[in-house]
Design a protein around this motif. Structure first.
Motif, short mmCIF file in Angstrom:
data_model
loop_
_atom_site.label_atom_id
_atom_site.label_comp_id
_atom_site.label_asym_id
_atom_site.label_seq_id
_atom_site.Cartn_x
_atom_site.Cartn_y
_atom_site.Cartn_z
N SER A 1 -33.17 -52.72 43.09
CA SER A 1 -32.48 -51.45 42.85
C SER A 1 -30.99 -51.57 43.15
N ALA A 2 -30.66 -52.29 44.22
CA ALA A 2 -29.24 -52.48 44.56
C ALA A 2 -28.52 -53.30 43.49
N LEU A 3 -29.19 -54.34 42.97
CA LEU A 3 -28.58 -55.14 41.91
C LEU A 3 -28.33 -54.31 40.66
N LEU A 4 -29.32 -53.52 40.26
CA LEU A 4 -29.15 -52.67 39.08
C LEU A 4 -28.03 -51.66 39.29
N GLU A 5 -27.98 -51.07 40.47
CA GLU A 5 -26.96 -50.06 40.74
C GLU A 5 -25.57 -50.69 40.78
N SER A 6 -25.45 -51.88 41.34
CA SER A 6 -24.14 -52.54 41.39
C SER A 6 -23.64 -52.89 39.99
N GLU A 7 -24.54 -53.30 39.12
CA GLU A 7 -24.13 -53.62 37.76
C GLU A 7 -23.77 -52.36 36.98
N ARG A 8 -24.47 -51.27 37.24
CA ARG A 8 -24.12 -50.01 36.57
C ARG A 8 -22.75 -49.53 37.04
N LEU A 9 -22.48 -49.65 38.33
CA LEU A 9 -21.19 -49.20 38.86
C LEU A 9 -20.06 -50.15 38.50
N LEU B 1 -14.50 -27.37 54.50
CA LEU B 1 -14.15 -28.49 53.61
C LEU B 1 -14.29 -28.06 52.15
N PRO B 2 -13.40 -28.50 51.27
CA PRO B 2 -13.48 -28.10 49.85
C PRO B 2 -14.62 -28.80 49.13
N ARG B 3 -15.12 -28.16 48.09
CA ARG B 3 -16.11 -28.79 47.22
C ARG B 3 -15.36 -29.67 46.22
N LEU B 4 -15.90 -30.85 46.01
CA LEU B 4 -15.23 -31.83 45.16
C LEU B 4 -16.11 -32.19 43.96
N LYS B 5 -15.44 -32.69 42.90
CA LYS B 5 -16.15 -33.18 41.72
C LYS B 5 -16.56 -34.63 41.98
N LEU B 6 -17.82 -34.82 42.36
CA LEU B 6 -18.32 -36.14 42.72
C LEU B 6 -19.69 -36.36 42.10
N ASP B 7 -20.11 -37.62 42.12
CA ASP B 7 -21.48 -37.97 41.76
C ASP B 7 -22.28 -37.93 43.06
N SER B 8 -23.02 -36.86 43.26
CA SER B 8 -23.69 -36.65 44.55
C SER B 8 -24.70 -37.75 44.87
N LEU B 9 -25.41 -38.27 43.86
CA LEU B 9 -26.40 -39.32 44.11
C LEU B 9 -25.73 -40.59 44.59
N ARG B 10 -24.60 -40.96 43.95
CA ARG B 10 -23.89 -42.18 44.37
C ARG B 10 -23.24 -41.99 45.73
N VAL B 11 -22.67 -40.82 46.00
CA VAL B 11 -22.08 -40.57 47.32
C VAL B 11 -23.16 -40.59 48.39
N GLN B 12 -24.33 -40.04 48.09
CA GLN B 12 -25.45 -40.08 49.03
C GLN B 12 -25.88 -41.52 49.31
N LEU B 13 -25.91 -42.35 48.25
CA LEU B 13 -26.22 -43.76 48.43
C LEU B 13 -25.19 -44.44 49.32
N ALA C 1 -15.23 -46.33 41.95
CA ALA C 1 -15.57 -45.52 40.79
C ALA C 1 -15.03 -44.09 40.94
N HIS C 2 -14.89 -43.61 42.18
CA HIS C 2 -14.34 -42.28 42.43
C HIS C 2 -12.83 -42.31 42.63
N GLY C 3 -12.21 -43.44 42.34
CA GLY C 3 -10.76 -43.54 42.48
C GLY C 3 -10.28 -43.69 43.90
N SER C 4 -11.15 -44.14 44.80
CA SER C 4 -10.78 -44.31 46.20
C SER C 4 -10.86 -45.79 46.57
N ARG C 5 -10.76 -46.06 47.85
CA ARG C 5 -10.80 -47.43 48.34
C ARG C 5 -11.50 -47.46 49.68
N LEU C 6 -12.38 -48.44 49.85
CA LEU C 6 -13.11 -48.60 51.10
C LEU C 6 -12.21 -49.32 52.10
N GLU C 7 -11.96 -48.67 53.24
CA GLU C 7 -11.10 -49.24 54.28
C GLU C 7 -11.97 -49.73 55.43
#
Length: 358
Positions: free
Chosen positions: A202-210, A244-256, A337-343
């Protein structure tokens, strides 16, 4: 003996002499043409080499600049007001030389931008070929290298997707058969191994989709505070700022992403020093998400490689303690994918991961 009026041998002899003279003249003309053509070819060959060589053109500019400067100074010595026109002339010649050199090395800036784009993984970027010289050849090789790398990555992605899809069916059948086995430690161990294989696929499939970035997302209004509260458990402390404001996000991916960050922190946390800290705070018009543990951290030389597929520091190479190295990779892909960066950074004590979502 006097030739007979009807004897044409003397005419034939004259014709042969004329033909011989004509052949000699033709040979001389052909020889001169060949010599001229050879010098012409050499001139064009050397001209092409000069235009192709950046070093030769730079040397020529410096030679012209030195000759022009020397001539201006020599002429300025003959008059009392020579310096009044010599200084502007020298500045003009120097400016023209600077402009010529800048024009010749201008493609280096395009190469630098292309190298930066390739470093970010944007292999669709192409370096413009401005001049047909050595820098132009380098730009063409850059573009060919990018095309080859992109083709290799596309092939790898297609192979992983095909293998992952093909492995799902036999894995599902194996799990069904394992559940029919009598209960016991062997059955539990087998189900645990099959679950790890399922998570890996599942992680491999998700990484390739992202891997395609923003196009893989399904954006909608998302309440980050609600997603964070789903991670509440005895070893996790939540710190959620109110309003906190509500944002336009992919909730499933953010939850992951949240789940992987929390699980990774729990895996390495030292509970004796504190609980895993999950923090949501306002950051401008967005929300900053931070997950911190109180574990040993990672070696400083490994920070730049964390988030790469299947990479694990030396201290986390066991399956039980370090996973397979796809958790942080998925988090990095979700952030990008959300235009951010992992620090990622070490703190005293522990390790902290943060990203800002807008």
């Amino acid at each position: 003996m006097k030739p007979h009026p009807y004897d044409h041998r003397w005419r034939e002899r004259c014709d042969r002499m004329k033909a011989k003279r004509a052949r000699r003249m033709n040979r001389d003309w052909e020889y001169r043409w060949r010599v001229r053509h050879r010098w012409h070819q050499r001139w064009h060959h050397q001209h092409r080499r000069f235009n192709h060589s950046l070093g030769a053109r730079l040397i020529a500019v410096f030679i012209v600049l030195a000759c022009a400067s020397s001539a201006i100074l020599w002429w300025s010595e003959d008059s009392a007001a020579g310096l009044l026109w010599a200084v502007p002339a020298l500045l003009l010649v120097t400016g023209l030389a600077f402009g010529a050199i800048r024009h010749m090395v201008q493609p280096l800036h395009a190469l630098a931008l292309g190298a930066e784009a390739f470093r970010r993984g944007e292999f669709s970027h192409r370096v413009p070929v401005i001049h047909g010289d050595e820098i132009g050849d380098l730009a063409r090789r850059f573009n060919q290298m990018a095309a080859d790398i992109q083709a290799m990555l596309d092939g790898k992605r297609a192979l992983l997707l095909a293998l992952s899809h093909e492995l799902r069916s036999p894995l599902t059948r194996a799990r069904l058969h394992a559940e029919m086995v009598d209960e016991g430690s062997s059955r539990d161990a087998l189900l645990d191994e099959l679950a790890q294989m399922r998570d890996l696929i599942s992680a491999l499939l998700e990484s390739e989709r992202l891997g395609v970035g923003h196009r893989a997302l399904s954006l909608a209004d998302c309440d980050l505070a609600a997603l964070a509260r789903e991670q509440a458990q005895p070893s996790v402390a939540l710190h959620i700022e109110a309003g906190l404001p509500r944002l336009k996000l992919d909730s499933l991916r953010v939850q992951l992403c949240l789940r992987n960050l929390v699980q990774n922190a729990l895996r390495h946390n030292d509970a004796a020093q504190g609980e895993v800290q999950l923090t949501l705070a306002r950051a401008g018009d967005g929300v900053r998400l931070t997950v911190r543990d109180f574990g040993p951290g990672v070696p400083p030389e490994s920070l730049t490689q964390l988030g790469q597929p299947f990479y694990r520091p030396d201290e986390a190479r066991t399956r039980h303690g370090g996973g397979v190295g796809l958790g942080l990779c998925l988090c990095r892909l979700v952030a990008e994918a959300h235009g951010s960066r992992l620090e990622l950074r070490n703190v005293e004590p522990g390790f902290e991961v943060s990203l800002t979502l807008r």
